[in-house]
Motif scaffolding. Structure first.
Motif: not given
Length: 217
Positions: A33-42, A62-71, A135-137
């Protein structure tokens, strides 16, 4: 996933693939419903932020949910001291940021930014400089905006005119409550919402911006 969500997902994936700042094939995208969830790692906060900005540029989001992990890479890299020094130098080199009024501390790659600035756009600019550092998390921005004067009665009309010049944003309502600017209405995209905020934070005398904008079609 309905047809519209399916199209948004394809468009976000295409935008991620198009942007050279985003690592290819490392970000997953789901849409509901327009809510985008981003996953994975960078490998750094800068790439994660770039991925979020990619999604926000796409129409229909409409909305971005950030579930990206910083590694951060496993090989020896920058220490907290290295990052703190790089952050201080980055702020010193930015002629628009009052570096002498800002303080930076770093713990486990997470940057804490404190201090005072006169304009909200300076707060945003300082954070933008630090987001790009290797190097910034992540960043916690605790910088306070302390204007040298209060907004006058012309501020609301000035902001409306600035929005009309740059975006033609007739659907954005602006109200002034003391040193606070309230934004309401509907914008077409997250990019447009960000531009409205930029104009608001550039207004002399404004200490707080309450963004009540909705992202619609």
């Amino acid at each position: 996933m309905d047809v519209e969500d399916d199209q948004v997902q394809r468009d976000v994936l295409a935008e991620l693939a198009w942007d050279p700042q985003v690592p290819p094939n490392e970000i997953g995208v789901t849409v509901d419903q327009g809510v985008v969830t981003l996953t994975g790692h960078v490998d750094g906060a800068a790439r994660g932020w770039a991925a979020i900005r990619c999604a926000q540029r796409v129409r229909g989001v409409r909305v971005v949910a950030d579930e990206i992990e910083v590694r951060l890479p496993g090989t020896p890299g920058r220490t907290d001291g290295d990052i703190a020094l790089a952050a201080s130098r980055a702020l010193d080199w930015d002629s628009f940021v009052p570096a002498e009024h800002l303080d930076v501390s770093v713990a486990n790659g997470w940057v804490m930014l404190r201090g005072e600035v006169e304009f909200g756009w300076q707060r945003r600019a300082a954070e933008g400089e630090l987001r790009r550092l290797d190097g910034v998390r992540g960043i916690t921005n605790l910088v306070e905006v302390r204007p040298s004067s209060s907004p006058d009665e012309r501020v609301r009309q000035d902001v409306q005119r600035a929005l009309a010049r740059t975006l033609g944003a007739e659907r954005v309502a602006v109200e002034v409550d003391g040193d606070t600017l309230v934004l309401a209405g509907v914008v077409r995209s997250w990019w447009e919402r960000d531009q409205v905020e930029r104009v608001a934070w550039s207004t002399p005398g404004v200490r707080v911006v309450h963004d009540q904008l909705l992202v619609g079609g």
